[in-house]
Write a protein that holds these residues in place. Structure first.
Motif, PDB file in Angstrom:
ATOM      1  N   GLY A   1      54.341  60.275  73.610  1.00 39.21           N
ATOM      2  CA  GLY A   1      53.471  59.118  73.441  1.00 39.21           C
ATOM      3  C   GLY A   1      51.998  59.491  73.307  1.00 39.21           C
ATOM      4  O   GLY A   1      51.229  58.756  72.674  1.00 39.21           O
ATOM      5  N   THR A   2      51.609  60.596  73.897  1.00 34.68           N
ATOM      6  CA  THR A   2      50.205  61.019  73.815  1.00 34.68           C
ATOM      7  C   THR A   2      49.877  61.417  72.375  1.00 34.68           C
ATOM      8  O   THR A   2      48.863  61.002  71.814  1.00 34.68           O
ATOM      9  CB  THR A   2      49.953  62.210  74.772  1.00 34.68           C
TER      10      THR A   2
ATOM     11  N   ASP B   1      48.144  51.012  72.848  1.00 31.21           N
ATOM     12  CA  ASP B   1      48.927  51.959  73.628  1.00 31.21           C
ATOM     13  C   ASP B   1      50.088  51.137  74.176  1.00 31.21           C
ATOM     14  O   ASP B   1      49.944  50.386  75.156  1.00 31.21           O
ATOM     15  CB  ASP B   1      48.083  52.573  74.742  1.00 31.21           C
TER      16      ASP B   1
ATOM     17  N   HIS C   1      54.402  51.515  77.462  1.00 27.07           N
ATOM     18  CA  HIS C   1      55.317  50.819  78.389  1.00 27.07           C
ATOM     19  C   HIS C   1      56.041  49.654  77.726  1.00 27.07           C
ATOM     20  O   HIS C   1      56.787  48.961  78.399  1.00 27.07           O
ATOM     21  CB  HIS C   1      54.525  50.203  79.553  1.00 27.07           C
TER      22      HIS C   1
ATOM     23  N   SER D   1      55.831  55.321  73.931  1.00 31.12           N
ATOM     24  CA  SER D   1      56.368  56.529  74.564  1.00 31.12           C
ATOM     25  C   SER D   1      57.870  56.364  74.774  1.00 31.12           C
ATOM     26  O   SER D   1      58.337  55.263  75.092  1.00 31.12           O
ATOM     27  CB  SER D   1      55.687  56.742  75.917  1.00 31.12           C
TER      28      SER D   1
ATOM     29  N   LYS E   1      60.697  55.876  80.655  1.00 27.57           N
ATOM     30  CA  LYS E   1      60.548  54.619  79.924  1.00 27.57           C
ATOM     31  C   LYS E   1      61.890  53.912  79.741  1.00 27.57           C
ATOM     32  O   LYS E   1      62.953  54.526  79.857  1.00 27.57           O
ATOM     33  CB  LYS E   1      59.887  54.884  78.560  1.00 27.57           C
TER      34      LYS E   1
ATOM     35  N   TYR F   1      50.439  53.711  91.011  1.00 25.18           N
ATOM     36  CA  TYR F   1      50.370  53.780  89.559  1.00 25.18           C
ATOM     37  C   TYR F   1      49.670  52.538  89.073  1.00 25.18           C
ATOM     38  O   TYR F   1      50.127  51.430  89.413  1.00 25.18           O
ATOM     39  CB  TYR F   1      51.807  53.827  89.031  1.00 25.18           C
TER      40      TYR F   1
HETATM   41  C1  LIG Z   1      49.888  53.957  79.477  1.00 16.21           C
HETATM   42  C2  LIG Z   1      50.399  55.272  78.985  1.00 16.21           C
HETATM   43  N1  LIG Z   1      49.935  55.776  77.827  1.00 16.21           N
HETATM   44  C3  LIG Z   1      50.370  56.943  77.315  1.00 16.21           C
HETATM   45  C4  LIG Z   1      51.310  57.687  77.982  1.00 16.21           C
HETATM   46  C5  LIG Z   1      51.732  58.992  77.393  1.00 16.21           C
HETATM   47  O1  LIG Z   1      53.074  59.022  77.038  1.00 16.21           O
HETATM   48  P1  LIG Z   1      53.866  60.416  77.014  1.00 16.21           P
HETATM   49  O2  LIG Z   1      54.141  60.779  78.441  1.00 16.21           O
HETATM   50  O3  LIG Z   1      55.101  60.123  76.232  1.00 16.21           O
HETATM   51  O4  LIG Z   1      52.978  61.416  76.340  1.00 16.21           O
HETATM   52  C6  LIG Z   1      51.827  57.225  79.185  1.00 16.21           C
HETATM   53  C7  LIG Z   1      52.861  57.998  79.895  1.00 16.21           C
HETATM   54  O5  LIG Z   1      53.473  57.587  80.816  1.00 16.21           O
HETATM   55  C8  LIG Z   1      51.360  55.986  79.708  1.00 16.21           C
HETATM   56  O6  LIG Z   1      51.818  55.515  80.871  1.00 16.21           O
END
Ligand SMILES: Cc1ncc(COP(=O)(O)O)c(C=O)c1O
Length: 363
Positions: free
Chosen positions: A61-62, A156, A159, A180, A185, A310
């Protein structure tokens, strides 16, 4: 009830035999990556399931957020939320842009649209909100601001698979949504993610960026990198997708049970859902103070239950990598919020146990 540890989450996994069956094809073909047949099938299946035109599957996801920024060729300030995982902000910075923090709404925990306009400067290029815990942002208000000021919108949606608004998946909103598919997830490929857009040309560009910037004839035509999902990850996605509806319905029901049992406790607050239908993929509770939260967390830990703070701390306070700018609502909520265990195979008597411990600790 046994005394096995109860974690905040566990991956939703299809039966191993079903995953193995799909993997056999990977072994037979000997194709492990490079936009293989399973990645293509997974993307097609996801488009159908979510009713979105383009889903570009990537490594995580990043990278999906980075690819969205890259594909839209953004350079400048991006208005985002401090109440998020660090990845939202590190992706902005890795793309050479500057995050500008806009405080959140204390109820929805999403970016507060009424505070966005005051932050727009001549350097602002985009707004990058997060559908926090799958709770849909006020996409209409955000679009109106973006259109007025000629800004792009990237969601983004890490979630937000399974969340919707006006009958449409949340992944269909914004110029690009980045999701992501991480193990935690609602739908997972162990590690994975995706860029979703309604724009065919943009989807093709995202595919080139994912593949080192190559076009069809292997010329380099984009500033790309390696964002490719592997066949093994896609196989897991295909296997798990079969259970997506069941997992979604299960989360909703367990959310309802938690909420019902905890609503009797007047000293707790909950995320408010104002826009659309969330996917209920997390169960966050907000305590009156951090002291009470710590007390509850300790009690749960003593009972082998591990909730998670969190998002904590608020991302604008990571001063080793970010210039601090005050966001009082996000900082305050971050100190008092705890996500309780919520996952597919979580037993109802475990939820009851968690609730009993919380109520006994703070009533
Ligand atoms: C709000 C949010 N953005 C981005 C990400 C990044 O996703 P990934 O872990 O797949 O790189 C996360 C990961 O949990 C997240 O909670």
């Amino acid at each position: 009830m046994d005394n096995k540890p109860i974690y905040v989450t566990m991956p939703s996994l299809a039966p191993l035999e079903e995953f193995n069956e799909i993997l056999k094809g990977v072994w037979d073909r000997g194709i492990l990556t490079h936009n293989g047949p399973l990645v293509q099938q997974f993307e097609k299946d996801l488009c159908k399931k979510l009713d979105v035109p383009h889903f570009v599957a990537v490594t995580n996801g990043t990278i999906a957020i980075q690819m969205a920024i890259k594909a839209l060729e953004l350079k400048g300030e991006i208005i985002t939320t401090p109440f998020t995982w660090i990845a939202t902000v590190s992706a902005i910075m890795w793309e050479g842009c500057t995050p500008v923090f806009c405080d959140i709404d204390p109820g929805t925990l999403n970016i507060d649209p009424s505070k966005i306009e005051a932050l727009i400067t001549d350097k602002t290029v985009a707004i990058l909100p997060v559908h926090v815990f799958g709770n849909p942002c006020d996409v209409d208000a955000i679009k109106a601001i973006a259109d007025k000021h000629g800004l792009k919108v990237i969601y983004d949606a890490a979630h937000a698979i399974g969340s919707s608004y006006k009958g449409k998946s949340m992944l269909a909103y914004g110029d690009i949504s980045a999701t992501s598919l991480h193990a935690t997830k609602l739908l997972n490929t162990a590690e994975g993610g995706g860029c979703i857009t309604n724009d065919s040309a943009l989807a093709e560009k995202l595919k080139r960026i994912r593949f080192f910037g190559h076009n069809d004839v292997k010329d380099i035509v984009e500033d790309g990198f390696n964002g490719k999902m592997t066949e093994v990850h896609a196989a897991l996605g295909i296997a798990n997708l079969k259970y997506y509806d069941e997992v979604l319905a299960d989360r909703k029901e367990k959310y309802r049970i938690y909420k019902n049992l905890l609503s009797k406790n007047n000293s707790l607050a909950f995320q408010t859902h104002c826009v659309g239908e969330p996917n209920y993929s997390y169960f966050p509770v907000i305590f009156d103070s951090e002291k009470i939260l710590i007390k509850v967390e300790e009690k749960l830990n003593q009972n082998n239950i591990y909730p998670r703070r969190y998002f904590y701390p608020s991302v604008n306070t990571y001063t080793k990598i970010i210039d601090y700018k005050t966001c009082p609502v996000s900082e305050e909520i971050s100190r008092r919020i705890l996500c309780l265990p919520l996952y597919w195979k979580l037993k109802i008597n475990c939820i009851e146990k968690v609730v009993l411990i919380i109520n006994n600790t703070i009533f």
